[in-house]
Write a protein that holds these residues in place. Structure first.
Motif, mmCIF file in Angstrom:
data_model
loop_
_atom_site.group_PDB
_atom_site.id
_atom_site.type_symbol
_atom_site.label_atom_id
_atom_site.label_comp_id
_atom_site.label_asym_id
_atom_site.label_seq_id
_atom_site.Cartn_x
_atom_site.Cartn_y
_atom_site.Cartn_z
ATOM 1 N N ASN A 238 0.851 -1.181 0.000
ATOM 2 C CA ASN A 238 0.000 0.000 0.000
ATOM 3 C C ASN A 238 0.895 1.242 0.000
ATOM 4 O O ASN A 238 1.708 1.422 0.907
ATOM 5 N N GLU B 217 0.661 4.999 0.390
ATOM 6 C CA GLU B 217 -0.317 6.018 0.741
ATOM 7 C C GLU B 217 0.382 7.272 1.242
ATOM 8 O O GLU B 217 1.536 7.225 1.665
ATOM 9 N N GLU C 148 -0.730 14.765 5.147
ATOM 10 C CA GLU C 148 -0.336 15.253 3.825
ATOM 11 C C GLU C 148 -1.603 15.442 2.986
ATOM 12 O O GLU C 148 -2.513 14.624 3.038
ATOM 13 N N ASP D 25 3.716 14.689 -10.090
ATOM 14 C CA ASP D 25 4.664 13.790 -9.436
ATOM 15 C C ASP D 25 4.723 12.460 -10.163
ATOM 16 O O ASP D 25 3.707 11.907 -10.543
ATOM 17 N N GLY E 283 3.401 -4.781 2.900
ATOM 18 C CA GLY E 283 4.283 -3.651 3.148
ATOM 19 C C GLY E 283 3.516 -2.375 2.921
ATOM 20 O O GLY E 283 2.485 -2.356 2.249
ATOM 21 N N CYS E 284 4.050 -1.329 3.508
ATOM 22 C CA CYS E 284 3.393 -0.045 3.323
ATOM 23 C C CYS E 284 4.460 0.992 3.073
ATOM 24 O O CYS E 284 5.449 1.052 3.807
ATOM 25 N N ILE E 285 4.297 1.762 2.062
ATOM 26 C CA ILE E 285 5.273 2.799 1.751
ATOM 27 C C ILE E 285 4.571 4.135 1.895
ATOM 28 O O ILE E 285 3.545 4.386 1.268
ATOM 29 N N GLN E 286 5.161 4.978 2.730
ATOM 30 C CA GLN E 286 4.542 6.279 2.943
ATOM 31 C C GLN E 286 5.151 7.273 1.953
ATOM 32 O O GLN E 286 6.349 7.259 1.730
ATOM 33 N N ILE E 287 4.330 8.082 1.396
ATOM 34 C CA ILE E 287 4.855 9.028 0.411
ATOM 35 C C ILE E 287 4.426 10.437 0.770
ATOM 36 O O ILE E 287 3.459 10.636 1.495
ATOM 37 N N SER E 288 5.200 11.367 0.270
ATOM 38 C CA SER E 288 4.780 12.761 0.410
ATOM 39 C C SER E 288 4.871 13.383 -0.970
ATOM 40 O O SER E 288 5.598 12.891 -1.829
ATOM 41 N N PHE E 289 4.130 14.431 -1.139
ATOM 42 C CA PHE E 289 4.056 15.019 -2.461
ATOM 43 C C PHE E 289 4.937 16.247 -2.546
ATOM 44 O O PHE E 289 5.260 16.876 -1.557
ATOM 45 N N THR E 290 5.298 16.575 -3.758
ATOM 46 C CA THR E 290 6.291 17.621 -3.984
ATOM 47 C C THR E 290 5.801 18.961 -3.470
ATOM 48 O O THR E 290 4.750 19.419 -3.872
ATOM 49 N N ALA F 23 -0.750 22.566 -7.771
ATOM 50 C CA ALA F 23 -0.258 22.040 -9.050
ATOM 51 C C ALA F 23 -0.471 23.082 -10.133
ATOM 52 O O ALA F 23 -1.302 23.959 -10.006
ATOM 53 N N LEU F 24 0.265 22.940 -11.187
ATOM 54 C CA LEU F 24 0.227 23.935 -12.253
ATOM 55 C C LEU F 24 -1.191 24.222 -12.710
ATOM 56 O O LEU F 24 -1.564 25.355 -12.979
ATOM 57 N N ARG F 25 -1.982 23.146 -12.741
ATOM 58 C CA ARG F 25 -3.299 23.374 -13.316
ATOM 59 C C ARG F 25 -4.222 24.100 -12.366
ATOM 60 O O ARG F 25 -5.223 24.634 -12.756
ATOM 61 N N GLU F 26 -3.888 24.066 -11.059
ATOM 62 C CA GLU F 26 -4.766 24.749 -10.120
ATOM 63 C C GLU F 26 -4.224 26.103 -9.703
ATOM 64 O O GLU F 26 -4.884 26.839 -9.020
#
Lengths: 358, 437
Positions: A156, A158, A163, A192, B256-263, B270-273
């Motif tokens: 997953n 997320e 965030e 991204d 598994g878990c992957i945590q992400i963050s955005f730029t 974002a450019l469009r907004e």
């Protein structure tokens, strides 16, 4: 030396008007049939199976479902079973046996919002490792599923706590060249692109291409990752050379502006991994060929290898409709045969010629 | 009908019309007594008579000949030559040649005999009869000829049309054949490919079956020959069979878990907004403000270099404010503003000083000025706007203009909804307003 006659030609072989909005169309492997997925105006989902006979499309089967279906893939199924995995507007992932479509073979409520994109790996006799399905959704998460494990995803991806979520618009598998290795690439609406390594369960690389990413695809799923094409809004697409990763600069890329509008889809030719087709928002298709540079790596300033991106040539383009072409799929069995569907409620079967001499 | 007037009674068709007019013409001429030609010459042999009539200067086009088996009349106004022939001739085989100032008639005799003379002497009635007959006959002949011609034209047209149609059909068929051939070829190819696919799929199935562990699907396939070929004790095929059975076995991945963050971006949209145009404008304004230095003042001459720099002056002002010397801070800000009227922070800070000095009106003015400069409203100047609104609100409240003060506090809350102190203050003001009304 190549005159206009020697360029590949994109010929619209058959066109069929449908009475519903079609979102995705996929060839059924080892057959002359394909499946169209979409939704009727009354709000229910539909799967239609067409067969090419004598230069015309015959409707073999029509299956109606409760929720509109957004995307589908045959990537995670064996050649004998040929089950279709679909994602629908409700966030449910279903795997269907098209001979017995009344109840799904595997079903799970994958996401809270619409599943925008789906991909499968490990099936169809291609590659090694367990068959897995990845889904990307508007709720900002990317989940990997195994049909032997019920209800919970295998991986997953997320957003962290607190965030703000960004919609995930596209997902793709790649780098699945042995049983353990696998990568998932996801593109989001803020530009991204994130590459996840499933062997290490970590984020391997990320970048931002400023415009929302509509479609990502590796040139082959089952090899050491070679090239990745990412298309975005405002008519740009980027080709990344994935063989050499620089610790800070990431992967080398070349970008091209085409179509003058959103590029909705990119698909590599199954028979030649350097040829791909992009489908644009103005109803046009561009056929491209990637040329490798003389040296694929070079020494950077700090004596670390850096990749060198090649160049992209436009082979042919054609305008088929006034509405965006939302999906495109090459036939894995016949080189040059592809099916595309567009928002003018029609599906077209195209033949691209002279691909073996390109 | 008299002697001289040949019949014009028969109905006029297109062709006969010609005859009729020329007859009519000759009729008119005859009523004017045409001149009888007498200086003709004639010769004969056993089966032909040759008569030669001088045309006396008349054009050959206006010569009109009526000839029957017993009678020949040549009229070329104003002349007329007619002869009642001694013997009967074969009118169809006779010919007339008109030209060179003379008309030569070659008449074929019916009976091969020699004529004593050209004329026969017959009485007037007989003559008249013969003349009428001749005219009639000629007219009939003309009619027949024209009919025949019309029929022939009709036939030719039909024929032409038929040939055209045939040609077009041929062309169409040819094109259709080409199209069909292409189609057939394409479908044949597709069918062939389908066949090969099916065959390879079947072969793969057989492969699966010979090594797989109990397949579920029930397609009956002839496996015997295939198994014979495959089970040759090949090590690679042995390996493959092991892999086939092992293929399904890699266990599902351990979760598994992957945590992400955005730029993050300069402006987190974002450019469009993004409100890119407004943001650009704000940045440009800031850049301009830095550069705008009002150097037109006489007092500047006796200032030190430091004191000409609005930033330095602002810092000085801030420090004075911190240390509580509000009047001096105001002076510093005054000078800075004189140098550069475009920096909103100066006005905002001066407003704060005035607030402390209880120069409430000046405070309001200055914070209004600051807010003016802080347009367009973007995320970057949010905190500055917040401060300006709060200061102005406070000033209004001190002046007991609670409604205006509340407006400013509301605006501040819009910028920063999570600020508890702000909320408490605006609630207090609300109470006061409600208490007084």
């Amino acid at each position: 030396m190549s005159s206009a006659l020697e360029k590949p030609q994109i010929i619209a072989h058959i066109q069929k008007s449908l009475n519903y909005t079609v979102f995705d169309s996929r060839w059924i492997p080892c057959s002359a049939k394909f499946v169209c997925m979409g939704n009727f105006a009354r709000g229910s989902g539909v799967l239609q199976i067409y067969e090419i006979q004598h230069g015309e499309l015959q409707l073999v089967r029509e299956i109606e479902k409760a929720k509109p279906i957004k995307c589908g893939t045959f990537g995670a199924t064996s050649l004998q079973q040929r089950h279709l995995a679909t994602g629908d507007f409700d966030g449910s992932l279903n795997v269907w046996n098209l001979e017995v479509p009344e109840s799904p073979v595997y079903s799970v409520k994958a996401h809270k919002e619409i599943i925008n994109s789906i991909d499968g790996v490990g099936g169809l006799g291609i590659g090694d490792g367990a068959p897995e399905i990845v889904t990307g959704s508007r709720d900002g998460t990317v989940k990997v599923w195994d049909s032997r494990q019920k209800d919970t995803p295998v991986v997953n991806m997320e957003p962290m706590e607190g965030e703000t979520k960004r919609d995930c618009w596209t997902v793709a598998f790649g780098h699945a060249f042995n049983e353990q290795d696998r990568c998932v690439c996801a593109g989001y609406d803020n530009g991204d692109i994130k590459l996840f390594d499933l062997r290490n369960m970590s984020l391997r690389w990320e970048t931002n291409i400023k415009n929302g990413v509509c479609s990502v695809e590796f040139d082959r799923k089952d090899i050491n990752m070679n090239k990745l094409v990412a298309t975005s809004l405002e008519g740009k697409f980027h080709v990344f050379d994935m063989r050499t990763q620089h610790p800070t600069k990431g992967f080398a890329s070349v970008s091209e502006k085409a179509h003058k509008s959103t590029i909705w889809q990119v698909r590599h030719l199954p028979q030649n991994r350097d040829i791909f087709m992009t489908a644009g928002g103005a109803g046009n298709l561009h056929l491209w060929k990637y040329e490798y540079p003389a040296q694929r790596t070079k020494k950077g300033a700090d004596d670390v290898d850096m990749g060198v991106a090649g160049s992209v040539n436009l082979l042919q383009n054609v305008t088929l409709s006034t509405q965006p072409i939302s999906s495109l799929d090459w036939s894995p069995d016949k080189q040059g045969l592809c099916v595309c569907s567009s928002f003018d409620q029609s599906v077209r079967v195209l033949i691209v010629t002279k691909l073996n001499t390109v | 009908m008299t002697d001289r007037h040949p019949s014009i009674a028969p109905p006029l068709s297109n062709h006969r019309h010609v005859v009729a007019t020329s007859v009519y013409v000759s009729l008119r001429r005859e009523s004017e007594m045409p001149l009888i030609v007498k200086d003709h010459t004639w010769t004969q042999n056993q089966n032909t008579v040759y008569i030669s009539v001088p045309l006396k200067g008349v054009k050959p086009a206006s010569v009109h000949v009526i000839c029957t088996d017993e009678y020949l009349k040549v009229s070329f106004p104003p002349f007329l030559f007619e002869v009642f022939l001694f013997g009967s001739i074969n009118e169809e085989r006779s010919e007339a040649r008109i030209g060179n100032g003379v008309a030569v008639f070659t008449l074929q005799k019916r009976r091969d005999e020699s004529w004593e003379q050209l004329f026969t002497n017959i009485d007037k009635d007989k003559q008249k009869q013969i003349r009428e007959q001749a005219v009639l006959k000629v007219q009939q002949k003309e009619a027949e000829k024209s009919k025949a011609k019309a029929a022939r034209i009709q036939q030719e047209k039909k024929y032409a049309l038929e040939t055209m149609m045939k040609l077009e059909n041929k062309e169409r068929d040819r094109i259709q054949k080409m199209k069909d051939e292409e189609c057939a070829r394409a479908t044949a190819e597709l069918d062939f490919w389908r066949e090969t696919q099916r065959k390879t799929a079947e072969e793969k199935e057989n492969q699966q079956k010979t090594r797989g562990t109990g397949p579920q699907d029930n397609q009956p396939v002839n496996q015997k020959t295939v198994t014979l070929m495959r089970n040759t004790g090949d090590t690679t095929s042995g390996q493959r069979s092991r892999k086939q059975t092992a293929k399904d076995l890699p266990a599902p991945r351990s979760a598994g878990c992957i945590q992400i963050s955005f730029t993050p971006r300069v402006f987190p949209t974002a450019l469009r907004e993004s409100h890119v145009p407004e943001e650009e404008e704000w940045l440009k304004k800031q850049a301009e403000a830095r550069r705008a230095v009002d150097t037109d003042l006489a007092e500047l001459d006796d200032l030190r270099e430091d004191e000409r720099n609005p930033d330095w002056l602002k810092e000085k002002g801030d420090k004075l404010f911190m240390s509580g010397n509000y009047q001096a801070a105001v002076n510093a800000y005054n000078l800075a503003i004189k140098l550069n009227r475009k920096i909103p922070a100066l006005f905002s800070n001066r407003a704060a000083c005035h607030l402390k000095l209880r120069n409430l009106h000046k405070a309001i003015e200055d914070s209004s000025q600051a807010l003016e400069l802080l347009k367009p409203a973007v995320a970057a100047n949010a905190s500055a706007r917040l401060k300006a609104h709060v200061r102005r609100g406070t000033a209004f409240c001190e002046l007991e203009l609670y409604v205006e003060g509340l407006q400013d506090y509301q605006a501040a809350l819009e910028i920063d909804p999570h600020n508890a102190a702000l909320r408490a203050d605006s609630d207090k003001i609300c109470e006061i307003i409600q208490g007084t009304t």
